[in-house]
Design an enzyme around this catalytic site. Structure first.
Site, PDB file in Angstrom:
ATOM      1  N   THR A 149       0.871  -1.245   0.120  1.00 37.30           N
ATOM      2  CA  THR A 149       0.063  -0.137   0.083  1.00 37.30           C
ATOM      3  C   THR A 149       0.887   1.094  -0.027  1.00 37.30           C
ATOM      4  O   THR A 149       1.965   1.178   0.581  1.00 37.30           O
ATOM      5  CB  THR A 149      -0.977   0.122   1.156  1.00 37.30           C
ATOM      6  OG1 THR A 149      -1.881   0.968   0.963  1.00 37.30           O
ATOM      7  CG2 THR A 149      -0.284   0.318   2.347  1.00 37.30           C
ATOM      8  N   CYS A 207      -3.069   7.398   7.920  1.00 37.17           N
ATOM      9  CA  CYS A 207      -3.505   6.243   7.955  1.00 37.17           C
ATOM     10  C   CYS A 207      -2.503   4.921   8.395  1.00 37.17           C
ATOM     11  O   CYS A 207      -1.561   5.201   8.380  1.00 37.17           O
ATOM     12  CB  CYS A 207      -3.935   5.719   6.474  1.00 37.17           C
ATOM     13  SG  CYS A 207      -5.206   6.578   5.656  1.00 37.17           S
ATOM     14  N   HIS A 241      -5.423  -1.236   4.910  1.00 35.41           N
ATOM     15  CA  HIS A 241      -5.262   0.249   4.937  1.00 35.41           C
ATOM     16  C   HIS A 241      -6.048   0.872   5.760  1.00 35.41           C
ATOM     17  O   HIS A 241      -7.280   1.437   5.099  1.00 35.41           O
ATOM     18  CB  HIS A 241      -4.830   0.888   3.402  1.00 35.41           C
ATOM     19  CG  HIS A 241      -4.511   2.253   3.377  1.00 35.41           C
ATOM     20  ND1 HIS A 241      -3.498   2.641   2.297  1.00 35.41           N
ATOM     21  CD2 HIS A 241      -4.831   3.401   4.062  1.00 35.41           C
ATOM     22  CE1 HIS A 241      -3.313   4.121   2.390  1.00 35.41           C
ATOM     23  NE2 HIS A 241      -4.112   4.341   3.430  1.00 35.41           N
TER      24      HIS A 241
END
Lengths: 165, 206
Positions: free
Chosen positions: A26, A32, A49
């Site tokens: 990711t 995040c 994520h």
């Protein structure tokens, strides 16, 4: 980093699983958190994520469970178990949750990174999954990938280069 | 996600005008700072998935400079002024009189100058918007970051994140000469701000 063909991409507020020679990646984690679960015996890995700490604040009609720490981690676990992972072998690692912008006064929204990290830890505790390593906090973005063959988590950032957990 | 039930085209056009007025004034401010004409592309207003928003500046991993302001007041939202590293260096050398901008990391004075330039431009964007809508909109102290676009822009998506997987973006690009991109403004109003913006402009929300 790894050749594209074996890469499974996980977008923002998304999760996925893979096995053996696959790499799950990711990109551009800021506040995040990229959380990975791994079964070293079966070489099965998964990544979420996570964007927001709790689904309680959601006001959407159809909940995207990959978006919230409290819903994404149980879902990722059940996806791995469906692939044949052994529950008590599963271990976790995570990265991200930074605070990119420091504002004077610092309201709650801007502390979202640390809150995401706390919430992920709580979810792991509830599920009794050990957290082996983490690279969280700071004020910079990260791209991460987990190699399903080894369970190693590679973390890349603009200023600090590549780190391995 | 469906943000507007009725008169979608009209509403998108109104938001384009919002971007036009805000960025138009910021472009004027920038052209005064640079002492040369700055053009502006027609604003784009789009409801985009979270991933697509980072694609707008070259992908989630693309390194960009961004000045970020949280807008507070009647119609809260998030405002970004985004520059490529090359554009940031060229701005510094031309505006701040910093002639030797190194290829390495920017030093503290260069970062502070960049933050101030972003602050001036974003301030003129917001104040013209506030005048146009007669809504009170005031910026928080700006914060500058140089990092992956995805990591930076995710801060603008938190409010939309509570209600769906996409966000409405008002995107305006500055051009100098033919098509050299000088900078980009991203305005992402909070979902709650849309009724206020439309009402203030005499467009019924529902």
């Amino acid at each position: 980093m790894i050749e594209e063909q074996s890469v499974i991409k996980v977008g923002m507020a998304d999760l996925n699983v893979g096995s053996y020679d696959k790499v799950i990646r990711t990109t551009g984690l800021g506040s995040c958190v990229g959380l990975t679960l791994y079964d070293p015996g079966k070489k099965l890995g998964g990544m979420a994520h996570v964007m927001l700490p709790s689904s309680e604040i959601a006001r959407e009609g159809k909940l995207n469970i990959a978006k919230f720490a409290d819903t994404a981690i149980p879902e990722l676990l059940s996806r791995l178990l469906n692939l044949g992972a052994i529950r008590n072998r599963i271990v976790a690692k995570m990265a991200g949750g930074s605070q990119m912008f420091a504002f004077a006064g610092g309201n709650d929204t801007m502390r979202i990174g640390p809150r995401n990290v706390e919430s992920c830890k709580r979810a792991l505790e509830n599920l009794n999954i050990p957290l082996l390593a983490e690279d969280t906090g700071g004020s910079y973005g990260r791209t991460i990938e987990i190699a399903c063959s080894t369970g190693l988590l590679y973390i890349r950032s603009v200023q600090k280069g590549i780190k391995e957990l | 996600m469906e943000l507007f039930k009725n008169q979608k085209d009209l509403k998108m056009d109104v938001l384009k005008e919002v971007g036009n007025i805000g960025a138009g004034n910021a472009a004027t401010a920038l052209s005064q700072l640079l002492n040369k004409p700055i053009d502006m592309a027609v604003p784009k207003v789009q409801l985009l998935g979270f991933e697509e928003i980072a694609e707008k500046v070259g992908g989630a991993e693309e390194v960009v400079f961004a000045v970020f302001l949280r807008v507070e007041g009647d119609a809260p939202g998030n405002l970004f002024f985004i520059l490529s590293p090359d554009a940031a260096r060229s701005l510094l050398s031309r505006i701040a009189g910093i002639s030797e901008v190194s290829d390495e990391e920017l030093n503290e004075m260069e970062l502070s100058a960049l933050n101030e330039i972003g602050n001036i431009l974003a301030g003129s964007y917001l104040s013209s918007l506030a005048d146009f809508t007669s809504l009170s909109m005031y910026p928080t102290v700006p914060a500058l970051a140089m990092d992956m676009a995805g990591a930076i822009l995710s801060y603008g998506l938190l409010q939309f994140g509570q209600m769906g997987d996409d966000a409405l973006l008002i995107d305006t690009t500055f051009l100098e000469g033919q098509n050299e991109i000088e900078g980009q403004f991203f305005l992402i109003p909070d979902p709650e701000s849309f009724p206020k913006i439309f009402n203030s402009l005499g467009v019924p929300f529902e």
